[in-house]
Design a protein around this motif. Structure first.
Motif, short mmCIF file in Angstrom:
data_model
loop_
_atom_site.label_atom_id
_atom_site.label_comp_id
_atom_site.label_asym_id
_atom_site.label_seq_id
_atom_site.Cartn_x
_atom_site.Cartn_y
_atom_site.Cartn_z
N HIS A 9 65.31 61.14 -34.56
CA HIS A 9 64.30 60.14 -34.89
C HIS A 9 64.28 59.83 -36.39
CE1 HIS A 9 60.61 57.83 -34.42
NE2 HIS A 9 60.11 58.50 -35.45
N GLU A 12 66.92 57.62 -37.47
CA GLU A 12 66.85 56.33 -36.77
C GLU A 12 68.06 56.13 -35.86
OE1 GLU A 12 66.07 53.26 -39.66
OE2 GLU A 12 64.16 54.18 -40.24
N VAL A 13 68.58 57.23 -35.34
CA VAL A 13 69.68 57.20 -34.37
C VAL A 13 69.11 56.99 -32.98
CG1 VAL A 13 71.51 58.60 -33.34
CG2 VAL A 13 71.17 58.62 -35.80
N ALA A 14 67.90 57.51 -32.74
CA ALA A 14 67.20 57.36 -31.46
C ALA A 14 65.72 57.56 -31.71
CB ALA A 14 67.71 58.36 -30.44
N ASP A 15 64.92 56.84 -30.99
CA ASP A 15 63.48 57.00 -31.08
C ASP A 15 63.07 58.24 -30.29
OD1 ASP A 15 60.92 55.71 -31.95
OD2 ASP A 15 60.54 55.90 -29.80
N ASP A 18 62.98 57.89 -26.56
CA ASP A 18 64.22 57.56 -25.85
C ASP A 18 64.95 58.78 -25.31
OD1 ASP A 18 63.89 54.84 -26.22
OD2 ASP A 18 64.95 54.83 -28.12
N LEU A 40 70.75 56.16 -27.42
CA LEU A 40 70.95 55.97 -28.85
C LEU A 40 70.64 54.53 -29.27
CD1 LEU A 40 74.34 57.92 -29.02
CD2 LEU A 40 72.08 58.75 -29.75
N ALA A 41 70.37 54.32 -30.53
CA ALA A 41 70.07 52.99 -31.05
C ALA A 41 71.22 52.02 -30.82
CB ALA A 41 69.73 53.07 -32.54
N SER A 42 72.44 52.52 -30.69
CA SER A 42 73.62 51.69 -30.44
C SER A 42 73.65 51.13 -29.02
CB SER A 42 74.88 52.50 -30.68
OG SER A 42 74.98 53.56 -29.72
N GLY A 43 72.79 51.64 -28.14
CA GLY A 43 72.77 51.21 -26.74
C GLY A 43 73.51 52.16 -25.82
N SER A 45 74.51 56.27 -24.65
CA SER A 45 73.74 57.49 -24.43
C SER A 45 74.54 58.69 -24.89
CB SER A 45 73.41 57.65 -22.94
OG SER A 45 72.61 56.58 -22.50
N ASP A 154 72.53 61.55 -38.13
CA ASP A 154 73.51 60.55 -38.55
C ASP A 154 74.42 61.05 -39.66
OD1 ASP A 154 71.49 60.59 -40.46
OD2 ASP A 154 71.56 58.43 -40.82
#
Length: 179
Positions: A9, A12-15, A18, A40-43, A45, A154
């Motif tokens: 979190h 900011e790689v994943a909330d 999520d 992941l923020a990239s869409g 998993s 990250d």
């Protein structure tokens, strides 16, 4: 698990919302239950395993279940628009199967009367290299929890198992993709 979620979190790689914890995934032999699955923020998993006290044999057995899950035959029926897909493809590959199998991330946490996380990480690498698909069909990366919490998810904290990557640490975004 909480420290790992916070590290993802903060980077900011994943909330923090999520994450799914201990969701069963079917394999031909026995269900695979990851400690966590993160969107992941990239869409894409990632599967996350937190180790404090598990034996190396059980860790490798779990890695073999990931291999079985990855290689499980397609289930259900396809249709005129597409062929049948396996559970992992239905769940994680996206509509056009553009995403590879999610990476499997092992986080080695400190535990009383156990070897240090970096020592357990190194021993796990030696054993995990022997699992057949690790070098090309599965991306498996490891980190000790103290490094993850200090440098965040990250940062260059992930060490890839197999493929001759040695001791090099990489950022999450720089992990090789499974084929």
């Amino acid at each position: 698990m909480v420290d790992t979620v916070v590290a993802f979190h903060q980077a900011e790689v994943a909330d923090h919302a999520d994450w799914q914890v201990e969701v069963a995934h079917p394999t031909p032999a026995k269900n695979l239950i990851p400690d966590g699955v993160v969107l992941l923020a990239s869409g894409s998993s990632a599967f996350v395993e937190i180790d404090r006290t598990m034996s190396y044999a059980r860790l490798v057995a779990k890695l073999e279940r990931y291999d079985a899950y990855r290689n499980a035959p397609a289930s259900g029926r396809g249709n005129a628009a597409r062929a049948p897909r396996s559970h992992w493809q239905e769940t994680y590959a996206g509509l056009s199967l553009e995403r590879p199998f999610p990476p499997v991330l092992f986080v080695f946490a400190p535990a009383p009367s156990r070897a240090a996380p970096t020592t357990r990480e190194a021993a796990f690498h030696e054993r995990a290299r022997r699992v057949g698909s690790v070098t090309y069909r599965l991306t498996v990366a490891t980190t000790p929890l103290p490094l993850l919490t200090r440098d965040r998810a990250d940062g260059r904290v992930w060490r890839v198992v197999g493929n001759g990557h040695g001791e090099e640490r990489r950022a999450l975004a720089a992990l090789p993709k499974a084929r």
